[in-house]
Design a protein around this motif. Sequence first.
Motif, short mmCIF file in Angstrom:
data_model
loop_
_atom_site.label_atom_id
_atom_site.label_comp_id
_atom_site.label_asym_id
_atom_site.label_seq_id
_atom_site.Cartn_x
_atom_site.Cartn_y
_atom_site.Cartn_z
N GLY A 1 0.81 -1.22 0.00
CA GLY A 1 0.00 0.00 0.00
C GLY A 1 0.84 1.27 0.00
O GLY A 1 0.42 2.28 -0.53
N VAL A 2 2.04 1.21 0.56
CA VAL A 2 2.86 2.42 0.65
C VAL A 2 3.63 2.71 -0.63
O VAL A 2 4.19 3.78 -0.78
CB VAL A 2 3.84 2.41 1.85
CG1 VAL A 2 3.10 2.18 3.14
CG2 VAL A 2 4.91 1.37 1.66
N ILE A 3 3.70 1.74 -1.57
CA ILE A 3 4.36 2.07 -2.83
C ILE A 3 3.33 2.06 -3.96
O ILE A 3 3.64 1.71 -5.09
CB ILE A 3 5.54 1.12 -3.15
CG1 ILE A 3 5.08 -0.34 -3.12
CG2 ILE A 3 6.69 1.33 -2.19
CD1 ILE A 3 6.08 -1.29 -3.77
N ALA A 4 2.12 2.49 -3.62
CA ALA A 4 1.03 2.56 -4.61
C ALA A 4 0.86 1.22 -5.31
O ALA A 4 0.81 1.14 -6.53
CB ALA A 4 1.29 3.67 -5.63
N MET B 1 -1.65 -0.73 -5.42
CA MET B 1 -3.03 -0.99 -5.88
C MET B 1 -3.62 -2.24 -5.20
O MET B 1 -4.52 -2.85 -5.73
CB MET B 1 -3.11 -1.19 -7.41
CG MET B 1 -2.40 -0.11 -8.22
SD MET B 1 -3.24 1.48 -8.07
CE MET B 1 -1.95 2.60 -8.57
N TYR C 1 -3.84 -0.40 -0.08
CA TYR C 1 -3.75 0.87 -0.82
C TYR C 1 -5.15 1.45 -1.02
O TYR C 1 -5.40 2.61 -0.72
CB TYR C 1 -3.08 0.61 -2.17
CG TYR C 1 -3.06 1.80 -3.10
CD1 TYR C 1 -2.13 2.81 -2.92
CD2 TYR C 1 -3.96 1.91 -4.16
CE1 TYR C 1 -2.09 3.90 -3.78
CE2 TYR C 1 -3.93 2.99 -5.01
CZ TYR C 1 -2.99 3.99 -4.82
OH TYR C 1 -2.97 5.06 -5.66
N ASP D 1 -6.63 2.70 2.26
CA ASP D 1 -6.09 4.01 2.65
C ASP D 1 -6.84 5.12 1.95
O ASP D 1 -7.20 6.13 2.55
CB ASP D 1 -4.61 4.11 2.25
CG ASP D 1 -3.69 3.44 3.26
OD1 ASP D 1 -4.17 3.11 4.36
OD2 ASP D 1 -2.51 3.24 2.93
N ILE D 2 -7.05 4.93 0.66
CA ILE D 2 -7.70 5.99 -0.12
C ILE D 2 -9.17 6.12 0.25
O ILE D 2 -9.68 7.23 0.41
CB ILE D 2 -7.49 5.72 -1.62
CG1 ILE D 2 -6.02 5.96 -1.93
CG2 ILE D 2 -8.37 6.61 -2.48
CD1 ILE D 2 -5.60 5.55 -3.29
N THR E 1 -9.53 7.94 3.53
CA THR E 1 -9.31 9.39 3.49
C THR E 1 -10.41 10.10 2.72
O THR E 1 -10.61 11.29 2.89
CB THR E 1 -7.94 9.72 2.85
OG1 THR E 1 -7.83 9.06 1.61
CG2 THR E 1 -6.81 9.32 3.75
N ASN E 2 -11.11 9.37 1.86
CA ASN E 2 -12.23 10.00 1.16
C ASN E 2 -13.49 10.04 2.00
O ASN E 2 -14.30 10.95 1.87
CB ASN E 2 -12.53 9.25 -0.15
CG ASN E 2 -11.56 9.65 -1.24
OD1 ASN E 2 -10.97 10.73 -1.18
ND2 ASN E 2 -11.38 8.80 -2.22
N THR E 3 -13.69 9.01 2.83
CA THR E 3 -14.94 8.93 3.59
C THR E 3 -14.77 9.44 5.01
O THR E 3 -15.76 9.71 5.68
CB THR E 3 -15.41 7.47 3.69
OG1 THR E 3 -14.37 6.72 4.32
CG2 THR E 3 -15.69 6.88 2.33
N THR F 1 -12.51 5.98 9.09
CA THR F 1 -11.29 5.18 9.17
C THR F 1 -11.55 3.79 9.71
O THR F 1 -11.18 2.78 9.12
CB THR F 1 -10.28 5.89 10.09
OG1 THR F 1 -10.27 7.27 9.73
CG2 THR F 1 -8.91 5.33 9.94
N TYR G 1 -11.25 0.10 7.62
CA TYR G 1 -10.23 -0.91 7.89
C TYR G 1 -10.82 -2.20 8.45
O TYR G 1 -10.26 -3.28 8.26
CB TYR G 1 -9.15 -0.33 8.81
CG TYR G 1 -8.29 0.68 8.10
CD1 TYR G 1 -7.50 0.30 7.02
CD2 TYR G 1 -8.28 2.02 8.47
CE1 TYR G 1 -6.72 1.22 6.33
CE2 TYR G 1 -7.51 2.96 7.80
CZ TYR G 1 -6.73 2.54 6.73
OH TYR G 1 -5.97 3.46 6.06
#
Lengths: 218, 281
Positions: free
Chosen positions: A165-168, A170, A174, A177-178, A181-183, A186, A190
Motif C-alpha cells: 500500500g505504501v508504494i502505490a 493498488m 492501498y 487508505d484511499i 481518506t475519502n470517507t 477510518t 479498515y
Amino acid sequence: MLQNILDIWSKYNGEYVSGLITTLQISVISLIASLLLGTVIAIFCISPFRMLVIIGRAYVEFIRNTPLLIQIFFFYFGLSSLDIQLSSFVAGTLGLTVYTAAFIAEAIRAGINSIPKGQMEAARASGLTYIQAMRYVVLPQAFKIVIPPLGNQFINLVKNSSLLGVIAGMDLMYHADIISTNTFKTFETYILVGVFYLTITVPLSILVNWLERRLKRA
Amino acid sequence: MKKKVSVLSLVFMLVMSVMLVACGGKEADKPADANAPASGGTEKSSVAAAKERGKLIVGVKYDTNLFGKKDPADGQVKGFDIDIAKAIAKKIMGDDTKIELKEVTSKTRIPMLKNGDIDAIIATMTITEERKQEVDFSDVYFEAGQSLLVPKDSSITGIQDLNGKTVIAVKGSTSAKQIREKAPEAKVAEYENYAEAFTALKSKKGDTLTTDNSILLGMQKEDSSFKLVGGLFTDEPYGIAIRKGDAEMLKAVNETLSELKSSGEYDKIYENWFGEKPQKK
C-alpha cells in the motif's frame, strides 16, 4: 456502525474487489516463488559444500534481520537509481518473495534436520546421488513435518503484502487508505479490509490443516 | 471423531472472530458518543484543556518545504504553517514557546484531531465541503491552487496532456481527487506523504506530481531539475481545522489571523517564506 460499513461497501465495492484481486495475485506468485527459492536456500544451508552453506546462511541472516519495508523500498526506489525500473507490483512481489523465502528456508532446514541421518546415509549407500537422495527420500518426509510452519509463513505473507500500500501497489491496503481518506470513516474502512484479508487467510489456514491431516495419514 | 473436533474448533474460531469484530464496533462507538457533549461546548473546550496542560498541541506537516519541514541540521520544524501556529500559541497561551508540534499527514490529520491527539491542524489543508462535515475551519489563511510538477525535459505542458500518463499524488489530498475529475484518462498513484511522492517522481515512477503550487514550489526549490507547468487549475483555500463545535478555539484562531493581517505581521511571515508579498484580493 454496521450501516456505515454497508454504505462504504456499496459505494466502494469495486475498489475493494480490485484490491483483493491484486493482493491475491501478489500473494499467489510470491507464495510459489518463495517456496521454490526457500527450498533452494535450505538445501544450500545443509549441503556438504562449505561455499553453499556460507551463501545460504548469509542470505537467511541478512534478509531475516532487515525490515520488509526497507527491502520493498530497495526494489522500488533503490533500484531505480541504478536505472532499473520496476513497477510497484513487480517490486512488491520481489520483496515479499525474497523476504518470505528466508523464513521458509529456516522452516525447511529445521524439517530436513529432523529426518534421521540414517535416511540419507541409507539412500546414498543404495546408490542414489546426493540430489536424488534429497529429492526422493529426505525432502518428501521433511515436507510433511514442515507443513504447519510453512502454513504460518504463507499466512504471514498474505498479511505482509499490505505493505505494498505504501508504494502505490493498488492492493487491498492501498485502496483502503484511499477510501478511508475519502470517507473519513477510518475504523469502518479498515474493519472491512480486515474481513477481506480473512477471506484469504482463513481458507489458507483450513487448507494447511487439511494438508497436514492428509499427509499424516499417508 | 478427532476430525470432527478440529472442524468444530475452526467453526468456533470463526464465530469468535466475528464476535470480536462486533464487540470492537460497539466499543469504538462509545468514545465517539462521549466526546460529542465535550465538543458541543458544554464541557471544557480545547482552549481550556491546552491551558491546563500548559501547551497547545498543533498538527503540522514535517515533510513539506516552506510550510512545515523538519530541518535535519537542528531537528527543528520550520515553515509558514509553523509561524502561524506559534502566533496562535502566543495568543492563547501568552507565549509562543508553549507549543508542541506533532507530525500529521493528509491521511492522519482528521482522525488525530477527532481523537484529541492534537488541538488544531495547520497543515496545508484545503477547506472543502466534505471536510466541513468532519471538522470546523478557520478563515482562509493561505490561497493556493493545484498545479503540476514535471522534469524539465517533460513534454507535459498542462492537464490536457495527461491521457495515459501516471500522475503521482498524496493519499487523502484534495489534489488526488480533483485530478481524477480533471484528467479522467490519467492513472493516479497515491503515496503516503510528499517526501515519498517526490521520491517517486525523481525515481520516474510517474510522469508528473500534482498538488498545490505552494508545495510544489518548495520541492522545486530543493531540486531545480523540475519545473511547474499547467498554471493553477483549482482554488485551494487553506484553513486551520479544529474539532467540530469548539467555538472558543475557533474564535481565538480567527482573532489571531485577523490581528496578524492588520498588524502586517502576516505579510512579513509570508515574504519570509515565499520571497514575495501576498497578492491582495
